[in-house]
Design an enzyme around this catalytic site. Structure first.
Site, PDB file in Angstrom:
ATOM      1  N   ASP A  10      13.028  -2.197  26.172  1.00  0.00           N
ATOM      2  CA  ASP A  10      13.213  -3.630  26.374  1.00  0.00           C
ATOM      3  C   ASP A  10      12.761  -4.410  25.147  1.00  0.00           C
ATOM      4  OD1 ASP A  10      10.625  -2.650  27.056  1.00  0.00           O
ATOM      5  OD2 ASP A  10      10.118  -4.601  27.900  1.00  0.00           O
ATOM      6  N   ASP A  11      13.343  -5.597  24.988  1.00  0.00           N
ATOM      7  CA  ASP A  11      12.947  -6.550  23.947  1.00  0.00           C
ATOM      8  C   ASP A  11      12.993  -5.949  22.545  1.00  0.00           C
ATOM      9  OD1 ASP A  11      12.517  -8.218  26.084  1.00  0.00           O
ATOM     10  OD2 ASP A  11      10.352  -7.899  26.138  1.00  0.00           O
ATOM     11  N   TYR A  21      18.416  -5.405  30.436  1.00  0.00           N
ATOM     12  CA  TYR A  21      17.668  -5.144  31.663  1.00  0.00           C
ATOM     13  C   TYR A  21      17.796  -6.253  32.708  1.00  0.00           C
ATOM     14  CZ  TYR A  21      14.196  -8.025  29.171  1.00  0.00           C
ATOM     15  OH  TYR A  21      13.559  -9.030  28.484  1.00  0.00           O
ATOM     16  N   ASP A  62       3.067 -14.674  30.545  1.00  0.00           N
ATOM     17  CA  ASP A  62       2.764 -14.454  29.132  1.00  0.00           C
ATOM     18  C   ASP A  62       3.643 -15.262  28.192  1.00  0.00           C
ATOM     19  OD1 ASP A  62       5.040 -13.053  29.751  1.00  0.00           O
ATOM     20  OD2 ASP A  62       4.341 -11.113  29.024  1.00  0.00           O
TER      21      ASP A  62
END
Length: 805
Positions: free
Chosen positions: A121-122, A166, A232
């Site tokens: 991810d990311d 995702y 976050d």
């Protein structure tokens, strides 16, 4: 545990930011066991060896810690899933990288871990030249490596794969037509579970139709990595609301659901408690009838239990014994009594000594924290103002201003000090103000609705309004009174959290209640100021001509829309209150770090009242004497300092004067002038002659230094250059006692004045400081002034700090 069939429900520690401590994770496992959750995924983004340094193996000390954590989880019936994120720099075609990946996971497997996750991810979708030659696509590269690792580990019953696409919004061109997901569905081995977050990174709801579409593409049911309570992405937001927007029926179409919660560990009690209630729904039976999950009922049960946690005198890591005690007692409950509509009645009695406050930013609490310097200074400051009687902070509602610094304590509003118990109403207020990313709680909704209405209807009480119907004025003031009361409750909540018994909760929640407290102080002062001071349309002084277009009219939720991610609008409730104020776009005025040492002292900011003059004069006299070394004889007349520093503004511009007070009385003030040119003319016409009469030059009763100050009063009204006043037509002066423990309230006080000046049309404000006063110069610069203009401001050397509004 039967990994092939068990629904995985629990927690993923997968946020960006400081990972949880080992002690916190142990407490987490106790909570999870108590609430029936079964899976923990270890994947904090800021663990260097999880993501950035994924190739490096753990040291012997780190191995011992990880082994202890795995054993602790397994001893409580939890499945421990170890996750690794190699996607940032892995070369998929490199045999060396593949060997290092296997080595790392084999090390964790040898520690007793039996479940794993590979996360991509990311990361960037691009591939290096070597990977482009070896694989047909990015998805093909990821799937090939994942399949090989899965076989290498012996095809464990739980093996998770997080794709780069995702969620629905990251799929190109759509979920059903994404070549990336199609490759994953076709080539990923069938027993590997794919992680998914929903239609968005942070999904408001999970729908059955969307999951059915995804399952068709992936050819397997997904596992939800749920970011509903993740915070976050915004340092001003916290989510204490219940698990919501996920029908328990979805479990039939999922491999599992793991909640990625708040970074602050103690903030996750309600989210995880209610997640447990959601997971148990349809499994618990009461009188042979199926239990349905109700978020509000689950929240009530969680609040009941959290009250016990909040009011225990505990420190981070000290909860272990108590939590085990709770678990042993709760394990004897029947399923019926453990359901979401049957809250626990157990009350623990395990006591721990009360602890003083110590720094919030310490990595771990000291064993015997000493009293902080700020606390000592604060107590010394209490002793330095014996002339001020202890008082409650007045609400300063319209028509009932407090003055003189000695107002009587209002009913039901006591002083706040020492360790105490948070009431249920305060905890509900806390949760309501920090609810969910797409939804505010009742208290936050009320706060924003009232502020919006009061702002939009302030013409009813404007200074230059035409005759308004009395019932309309009463309606405005009645609603203002309710709004002010809610702001006072927020201030009292901040006080109670800081003064509460549970210090571990304080460390995690303090920055958020402190931030909202400061925002509420500004909003409260602004509403008090509106009554009789705001200028209506048509005023010659108001350059905007329409005071109803200061700022945004919509709340953050309305601006976001259903399809937007929550991080599009920053700040949560604090941010929305800020945007409803005239200077809402000046974010740096509202965003500043909390004080190192929390203080439970109550503060209040309100418009100036004539009764405050005596206390203000006394305060600036004290400040002057301190700078002069305490030489009382330097000034004969007791009023001359106050007349020079504060007198002109209080006499000619009182509507732009604000008072800062704490439980002991007035401790600061900020004075403003809307139009410096117009003000100077009024001073020459009325104020200076009055001072000459008050301090005549002849006779021995007038001290020579007094006459010097009178001359300075005349010089103070000298002309400023047009180049300055063109951009900065307004002026301010800020004074505060140095004993202030929380210096951020000085910025909050300044913000209250800037809000008033902007509302009545000011385009910019400046503050003059002598070049020798470096400390004051640095202080004012930190408070948010954007420009520093040095030079001959008024035919003499000086420093002028200016802020465009």
């Amino acid at each position: 545990m039967e990994g092939e069939t068990q629904f995985l429900c629990g927690v993923v520690e997968g946020f960006y930011g400081r990972p949880w401590s080992m002690d916190q994770r142990k407490v987490l496992f106790q909570w999870m066991q108590l609430w029936g959750l079964n899976t923990y995924l270890y994947g904090p983004k800021d663990d260097l060896k999880h993501r950035l340094l994924w190739r490096e193996v753990y040291s012997p000390e780190e191995e011992a810690q990880l082994r202890t954590l795995i054993v602790e989880a397994q001893s409580r019936g939890l499945r421990f899933v170890y996750a690794l994120s190699p996607g940032q720099d892995i070369v998929f075609s490199s045999s060396c990288d593949l060997t290092l990946l296997k080595r790392k996971l084999k090390q964790v497997s040898d520690l007793g871990c039996q479940a794993f996750a590979i996360l991509f991810d990311d990361i960037d979708h691009s591939m290096c030249q070597a990977d482009s030659e070896a694989f047909t696509s990015f998805a093909h590269a990821q799937v090939t490596v994942t399949n090989e690792i899965y076989r290498f580990l012996g095809e464990p019953p739980v093996f998770l794969f997080c794709p780069t696409e995702y969620c629905g919004s990251l799929c190109s061109p759509s979920v059903s037509k994404s070549p990336y997901l199609q490759t994953v569905g076709e080539d990923l081995l069938p027993n590997i579970t794919v992680i998914w977050t929903g239609s968005k990174v942070i999904s408001r709801k999970l729908s059955l139709d969307c999951l059915a579409e995804l399952e068709c593409v992936l050819q397997r049911p997904p596992l939800i990595w749920d970011n509903l309570h993740a915070n976050d992405y915004d340092t001003r937001r916290l989510f204490l609301g219940p698990f919501k927007g996920r029908d328990p029926q979805l479990k039939k179409h999922l491999r599992g659901l793991l909640l990625n919660p708040n970074c602050e560990f103690e903030a996750n009690y309600i989210p995880l408690h209610t997640l447990g209630s959601w997971f148990r729904a349809e499994k618990d039976y009461v009188k042979d009838e199926e239990c349905e999950y109700c978020p509000e009922r689950a929240l009530t049960a969680a609040l009941h239990d959290w009250m016990e946690e909040l009011n225990q005198p505990l420190q981070a890591g000290w909860q272990s014994t108590r939590a085990d005690h709770r678990a042993s007692v709760s394990s004897s409950r029947t399923k019926a009594s453990d359901s979401s509509d049957c809250p626990s009645t157990f009350r623990a009695t395990h006591a721990v000594a009360k602890l003083p406050v110590f720094p919030l930013n310490s990595s771990s609490p000291p064993s015997s924290p000493p009293m902080g310097k700020a606390e000592r200074e604060g107590r010394e400051g209490d002793k330095k103002r014996p002339h001020q009687s202890s008082q409650q902070l007045p609400g300063s509602r319209s028509g009932a201003p407090a003055g003189g610094g000695r107002a009587q304590r209002a009913p039901g509003r006591g002083l706040c000090g020492g360790k105490g118990l948070l009431s249920e109403a305060q905890v509900r207020l806390l949760v309501g103000l920090h609810y969910l990313p797409h939804e505010h709680g009742p208290s936050a909704q009320k706060l924003l609705q009232d502020l919006t209405w009061l702002k939009s209807n302030c013409h009813l009480v404007s200074a230059n309004s035409k005759k308004t119907q009395p019932q309309k004025v009463d309606e405005w003031r009645g609603r203002a009174s309710r709004f002010l009361s809610l702001c006072e409750d927020i201030a009292q909540l901040h006080c109670s959290v800081v003064g509460g018994a549970n210090r571990s909760v304080l460390y995690d929640l303090y920055p958020y209640v402190w931030d909202l407290r400061n925002t509420a102080l500004v909003a409260k002062a602004f509403i008090c100021w509106l009554d009789g001071r705001v200028l209506n349309d048509g005023s010659n002084l108001a350059s905007w001509r329409n005071c109803f277009h200061w700022c945004g009219k919509s709340t953050g939720a309305e601006l976001l829309g259903v399809d937007s991610e929550p991080w599009v609008f920053k700040g949560g409730v604090s941010g929305e209150v800020q945007m409803l104020l005239p200077i809402g776009s000046s974010g740096e005025l509202f965003s500043h770090p909390p004080p190192l040492f929390p203080t439970s002292r109550l503060y209040n900011i309100r418009p100036y009242h004539s009764k405050d003059k005596v206390e203000l004069y006394r305060m600036v006299r004290q400040l002057h004497l301190r700078t002069q070394g305490g030489q009382e004889s330097t000034v004969a007349h007791p009023d001359v300092i106050g007349d020079r520093c504060l007198g002109p503004c209080l006499a000619l511009s009182p509507e732009y004067s604000f008072i800062l007070e704490d439980e002991l009385g007035i401790c600061g003030c900020v004075l403003g002038i809307l139009d410096v040119r117009f003000f100077a003319k009024r001073c020459q016409a009325s104020w200076i002659p009055a001072m000459r009469d008050k301090y005549p030059p002849k006779g021995s009763s007038t001290h020579s230094n007094t006459q010097d100050l009178v001359k300075l009063m005349e010089e103070d009204q000298g002309e400023y250059p047009d180049s300055l006043l063109y951009h900065f037509p307004s002026q301010l002066r800020l004074d505060a006692l140095p004993e202030l423990v929380d210096v951020s309230v000085s910025r909050t006080l300044l913000t209250a004045l800037l809000t008033a000046l902007k509302a009545n049309g000011s385009q910019g404000v400046f503050c003059e400081v002598q070049p020798t006063d470096q400390q004051r110069l640095e202080f004012l610069t930190k408070l948010g002034f954007l420009e520093i203009l040095r030079g001959d401001a008024r035919s003499r050397e000086g420093v002028v700090l200016g802020r465009l509004l």
